[in-house]
Write an enzyme that holds these catalytic residues in place. Sequence first.
Site, PDB file in Angstrom:
ATOM      1  CG  ASP A 157      -1.940   1.174   1.151  1.00  0.00           C
ATOM      2  OD1 ASP A 157      -2.430   1.486   0.061  1.00  0.00           O
ATOM      3  OD2 ASP A 157      -2.202   1.772   2.209  1.00  0.00           O
TER       4      ASP A 157
ATOM      5  CB  CYS B 131     -19.258   0.416  -9.637  1.00  0.00           C
ATOM      6  SG  CYS B 131     -18.482   0.335 -11.264  1.00  0.00           S
TER       7      CYS B 131
ATOM      8  CB  CYS C  13     -13.252   9.276  -3.817  1.00  0.00           C
ATOM      9  SG  CYS C  13     -13.434   7.635  -3.114  1.00  0.00           S
TER      10      CYS C  13
ATOM     11  CB  CYS D 257     -17.908   1.565  -6.214  1.00  0.00           C
ATOM     12  SG  CYS D 257     -16.275   1.469  -5.450  1.00  0.00           S
TER      13      CYS D 257
ATOM     14  CB  CYS E  20     -19.301  -5.129  -7.641  1.00  0.00           C
ATOM     15  SG  CYS E  20     -18.464  -6.174  -8.854  1.00  0.00           S
TER      16      CYS E  20
END
Length: 384
Positions: free
Chosen positions: A137, A197, A217, A246, A250
């Site tokens: 990350d 989404c 976002c 989102c 899905c």
Amino acid sequence: MMDQWQKLKQDMKQAAKDLGIDAIGVASPDPFVTLKERLIRHRELGRESGFEPTDDLDRRTDPSLLFDRPQSIIAIAVAYSSKLENPPKSTEGARRGIFSRASWGTDYHVVLRDRMSKLEEWLRERVPDLRAESMVDTGELSDRAVAERAGIGFSAKNSFIINPELGTWIYLGEMITNLPLPPDEPITEQCGECTKCLDACPTGALVGPGELNAQQCVSFLSQTKTTLSDHHMRKIGNRLYGCDTCQIVCPINRGKNWTHHEDMRPDPELVKPLLIPLLSLSNKEFKAQYGHMSGSWRGKKPIQRNAVIALGNFKDESAVPALIKVLHDDPREVLRATAAWALGRIGTEEAVQALHGALEREKDEEAIAYIEQALDEASGKEGK
């Protein structure tokens, strides 16, 4: 006869489950040319979050700048829970917020470092002169770009990597090595005509298939430390950290919930906590309760601000005394301004009186503006 590196890769894949890894693949260490072009465009359009590991796009897209003579990149995925067992209910007078699923259980940086360490140890037993560098990350490479190239999954319209078996509920990490392992084939994109989404994104941050404007976002907004606009606060709802919309909508994720990792099981009371108690947590108490979760990385300020926002969105009158305390006593201007917004949303007589009192005392210009807007909001309610 099977090549030794092909055999090592095959053995590694067979050992993955015993190492706590749910999917593993190998990518070539070639520069990520297409990604670099996309990142340049992303920057030009002002869509970066500001949380990127570095401004240097070359270092984010060329493994050879991070590791001497790289031969392969091993990508891993570890699946996490998407559902709570017996989740506590949010009720009037006992409203709750929610942390996004990626923050449930032990901080995924810790989890993935553990898995990477086990994998490196496994490889070193077989190749003593192994050189390897793991990233999770916060590394400079794009976890998703590496995972896509390594065949872990395909890059979906919601900008996540979707593994056909595991869905998007996966943590990603990678290890650059000096081992000439043969690369895996990428998986073909399977979103088809589906746009669920894009249609469900609360703020329209998914501006196109695989195109995310991070500045809009909700997940990004929930991690900022500043005051937010009225529009964005309404969109945050009761989210304390992150946003899963989102992923939840899905179709590929439907019915997928992974609970087989003991060290990652979520505590329902922690990931869906009562909001009012959050407002009075000290730094020490916050670290003790939430420090093991990845959602704590920005400290308590964004979480407490988001708890105030959530109480305003719930319009729960029982929260008024706690919000008044924040408005009057909190030393942080952002929290006072946000409390004013929340009290304006609730709009009771007690809330309005507190706002008038705060307006007389408040010195911070931004907080004053929010108090005035809150009074306008509350007076609009009275006129209806």
